[in-house]
Design a protein around this motif. Structure first.
Motif, PDB file in Angstrom:
ATOM      1  N   LEU A   1      10.188  72.900  45.286  1.00 53.32           N
ATOM      2  CA  LEU A   1       9.188  72.422  44.113  1.00 53.32           C
ATOM      3  C   LEU A   1       7.797  72.804  44.503  1.00 53.32           C
ATOM      4  N   GLU A   2       7.395  72.794  46.145  1.00 53.37           N
ATOM      5  CA  GLU A   2       6.044  73.039  46.084  1.00 53.37           C
ATOM      6  C   GLU A   2       5.851  74.533  45.717  1.00 53.37           C
ATOM      7  N   LEU A   3       6.754  75.526  45.933  1.00 55.99           N
ATOM      8  CA  LEU A   3       6.703  76.860  45.401  1.00 55.99           C
ATOM      9  C   LEU A   3       6.741  77.094  43.976  1.00 55.99           C
ATOM     10  N   GLY A   4       7.325  76.094  43.175  1.00 51.97           N
ATOM     11  CA  GLY A   4       7.509  76.245  41.913  1.00 51.97           C
ATOM     12  C   GLY A   4       8.622  77.259  41.500  1.00 51.97           C
ATOM     13  N   ILE A   5       9.600  77.134  42.244  1.00 52.60           N
ATOM     14  CA  ILE A   5      10.614  78.065  41.879  1.00 52.60           C
ATOM     15  C   ILE A   5      12.046  77.149  41.413  1.00 52.60           C
ATOM     16  N   ASN A   6      13.107  77.614  41.379  1.00 53.15           N
ATOM     17  CA  ASN A   6      14.232  77.122  40.817  1.00 53.15           C
ATOM     18  C   ASN A   6      15.491  77.202  42.086  1.00 53.15           C
ATOM     19  N   LEU A   7      16.300  76.217  41.654  1.00 48.66           N
ATOM     20  CA  LEU A   7      17.363  75.876  42.581  1.00 48.66           C
ATOM     21  C   LEU A   7      18.831  76.247  42.308  1.00 48.66           C
ATOM     22  N   GLN A   8      19.634  77.213  42.825  1.00 46.71           N
ATOM     23  CA  GLN A   8      21.031  76.864  42.812  1.00 46.71           C
ATOM     24  C   GLN A   8      21.500  76.299  43.908  1.00 46.71           C
ATOM     25  N   LEU A   9      22.128  75.071  44.050  1.00 46.47           N
ATOM     26  CA  LEU A   9      22.772  74.582  45.173  1.00 46.47           C
ATOM     27  C   LEU A   9      24.220  74.629  45.260  1.00 46.47           C
ATOM     28  N   GLU A  10      24.638  75.251  45.908  1.00 47.14           N
ATOM     29  CA  GLU A  10      26.064  75.538  46.424  1.00 47.14           C
ATOM     30  C   GLU A  10      26.532  74.476  47.071  1.00 47.14           C
ATOM     31  N   LEU A  11      27.567  73.650  46.704  1.00 49.85           N
ATOM     32  CA  LEU A  11      28.236  72.713  47.456  1.00 49.85           C
ATOM     33  C   LEU A  11      29.328  73.233  48.320  1.00 49.85           C
ATOM     34  N   LYS A  12      29.037  73.251  49.529  1.00 53.44           N
ATOM     35  CA  LYS A  12      29.846  73.976  50.627  1.00 53.44           C
ATOM     36  C   LYS A  12      30.564  73.116  51.489  1.00 53.44           C
ATOM     37  N   PRO A  13      31.565  72.290  51.074  1.00 54.34           N
ATOM     38  CA  PRO A  13      32.290  71.462  52.005  1.00 54.34           C
ATOM     39  C   PRO A  13      32.976  72.210  53.139  1.00 54.34           C
ATOM     40  N   THR A  14      32.963  71.278  54.235  1.00 52.32           N
ATOM     41  CA  THR A  14      33.994  71.737  55.085  1.00 52.32           C
ATOM     42  C   THR A  14      35.207  71.250  54.659  1.00 52.32           C
ATOM     43  N   PRO A  15      36.297  72.282  54.640  1.00 54.56           N
ATOM     44  CA  PRO A  15      37.501  71.827  53.938  1.00 54.56           C
ATOM     45  C   PRO A  15      38.095  70.277  54.099  1.00 54.56           C
ATOM     46  N   GLY A  16      38.209  69.546  53.229  1.00 55.06           N
ATOM     47  CA  GLY A  16      38.695  68.161  53.430  1.00 55.06           C
ATOM     48  C   GLY A  16      37.579  67.164  52.939  1.00 55.06           C
ATOM     49  N   ASP A  17      36.146  67.668  52.762  1.00 58.28           N
ATOM     50  CA  ASP A  17      35.196  66.615  52.493  1.00 58.28           C
ATOM     51  C   ASP A  17      34.464  67.016  51.209  1.00 58.28           C
ATOM     52  N   ASP A  18      35.303  67.559  50.399  1.00 57.33           N
ATOM     53  CA  ASP A  18      34.989  68.117  49.013  1.00 57.33           C
ATOM     54  C   ASP A  18      34.062  67.274  48.112  1.00 57.33           C
ATOM     55  N   ILE A  19      34.900  66.052  47.953  1.00 59.84           N
ATOM     56  CA  ILE A  19      34.362  65.087  46.996  1.00 59.84           C
ATOM     57  C   ILE A  19      32.959  64.416  47.635  1.00 59.84           C
ATOM     58  N   GLU A  20      33.105  64.060  48.923  1.00 56.85           N
ATOM     59  CA  GLU A  20      31.972  63.395  49.582  1.00 56.85           C
ATOM     60  C   GLU A  20      30.702  64.381  49.703  1.00 56.85           C
ATOM     61  N   THR A  21      31.136  65.714  49.884  1.00 53.69           N
ATOM     62  CA  THR A  21      29.824  66.492  50.066  1.00 53.69           C
ATOM     63  C   THR A  21      28.942  66.429  48.673  1.00 53.69           C
ATOM     64  N   ALA A  22      29.985  66.597  47.684  1.00 51.21           N
ATOM     65  CA  ALA A  22      29.228  66.381  46.217  1.00 51.21           C
ATOM     66  C   ALA A  22      28.569  65.077  46.143  1.00 51.21           C
ATOM     67  N   GLU A  23      29.161  64.174  46.423  1.00 52.20           N
ATOM     68  CA  GLU A  23      28.684  62.635  46.020  1.00 52.20           C
ATOM     69  C   GLU A  23      27.274  62.495  47.071  1.00 52.20           C
ATOM     70  N   ILE A  24      27.372  62.957  48.272  1.00 52.73           N
ATOM     71  CA  ILE A  24      26.235  62.726  49.051  1.00 52.73           C
ATOM     72  C   ILE A  24      25.017  63.627  48.527  1.00 52.73           C
ATOM     73  N   ALA A  25      25.495  64.746  48.528  1.00 55.90           N
ATOM     74  CA  ALA A  25      24.352  65.894  48.075  1.00 55.90           C
ATOM     75  C   ALA A  25      23.627  65.517  46.710  1.00 55.90           C
ATOM     76  N   LEU A  26      24.395  64.954  46.016  1.00 58.15           N
ATOM     77  CA  LEU A  26      23.919  64.849  44.491  1.00 58.15           C
ATOM     78  C   LEU A  26      23.042  63.356  44.195  1.00 58.15           C
ATOM     79  N   ALA A  27      23.433  62.591  45.297  1.00 54.27           N
ATOM     80  CA  ALA A  27      22.709  61.269  45.367  1.00 54.27           C
ATOM     81  C   ALA A  27      21.485  61.575  45.849  1.00 54.27           C
ATOM     82  N   ALA A  28      21.172  62.669  46.787  1.00 55.55           N
ATOM     83  CA  ALA A  28      19.996  63.133  47.451  1.00 55.55           C
ATOM     84  C   ALA A  28      19.104  63.683  46.495  1.00 55.55           C
ATOM     85  N   ILE A  29      19.689  64.452  45.624  1.00 55.07           N
ATOM     86  CA  ILE A  29      19.108  65.271  44.548  1.00 55.07           C
ATOM     87  C   ILE A  29      18.439  64.316  43.516  1.00 55.07           C
TER      88      ILE A  29
END
Length: 242
Positions: free
Chosen positions: A101-129
């Motif tokens: 945001l400081e740099l004024g650029i755009n973001l592609q965020l890859e959800l990169k779960p450690t196998p087994g925490d796929d849903i939780e990775t998305a839920e926690i990362a998106l809550a932060a976003i």
């Protein structure tokens, strides 16, 4: 995507991948989009790192998912790249978003779960976003090789575009897009034959190719129908006009 190039893990030829110096270097080279990877620590904190283990990119050893945030933050993520970057840290997702945001650029965020925490990775990362990314600002999309992460993203932030990443090109791209609830398909160049390119182009879907560091190869994929590429060279198009 309105831009043809996404800076892959920042500028990993100029600074340690997936670090704040790499993001700043990409922006300095003219990148309008950066791609980074997010994973969860043992205490369920989202950090910016690609591999399941920290060994390749830091001076530590072991699995990200088995480390507390405090420990990962103590690691040196820069010295193995160059002494110039000694004491560079693995960023938190919050730090990454603040920098983008400081740099004024755009973001592609890859959800990169450690196998087994796929849903939780998305839920926690998106809550932060949701906490960090301004509600009225575009310039964000999610991607993943994990169908479970992608489906969670569709459920949690349905208005943010999504890209599904594959290694083997699909025989029916439109069906895959419908199944994954995605708007964009990301493909690896290694298995992307001319026949596969034609199938993709004829399908009418939006697709991107990774990772392209040569201008002539980029032109080949654009001519074949790709709308964007991921590249380790943020100023690729400035070095040789397409």
């Amino acid at each position: 995507m309105k831009d043809a190039l996404i800076a892959h893990r920042g500028a990993p030829l100029l600074a340690p991948e997936n670090t704040l110096p790499a993001i700043r270097a990409a922006a300095a080279q003219g990148a309008r989009w950066v791609e980074v990877d997010v994973k969860l620590t043992r205490d369920r904190k989202p950090v910016i790192i690609h591999d399941d283990q920290v060994d390749r990119t830091t001076n530590g050893h072991g699995f990200v998912a088995n480390m507390m945030l405090e420990y990962i933050r103590s690691l040196d993520a820069g010295s193995s790249f160059s002494p110039e970057f000694a004491d560079t840290r693995v960023p938190t997702l919050e730090e990454l978003v603040e920098t983008v945001l400081e740099l004024g650029i755009n973001l592609q965020l890859e959800l990169k779960p450690t196998p087994g925490d796929d849903i939780e990775t998305a839920e926690i990362a998106l809550a932060a976003i949701k906490d960090f990314w301004p509600a009225n600002r575009d310039g964000l999309f999610f991607t993943s090789f994990s169908i479970r992460s992608i489906h969670a993203a569709a459920r949690l932030m349905p208005n943010v575009p999504r890209a599904f990443a594959v290694v083997v090109p699909p025989k029916d791209p439109k069906a895959l897009m419908a199944e994954t609830k995605c708007q964009i398909l990301h493909l690896q160049r290694a298995l992307l034959s001319d026949d596969a390119l034609k199938i993709l182009a004829d399908s009418g879907i939006e697709f991107a190719v990774a990772t392209i560091n040569e201008a002539d190869k980029a032109q080949h994929f654009f001519a074949g129908g790709a709308q964007s590429i991921l590249s380790d060279v943020p100023d690729l198009f400035l070095r040789k006009a397409l």
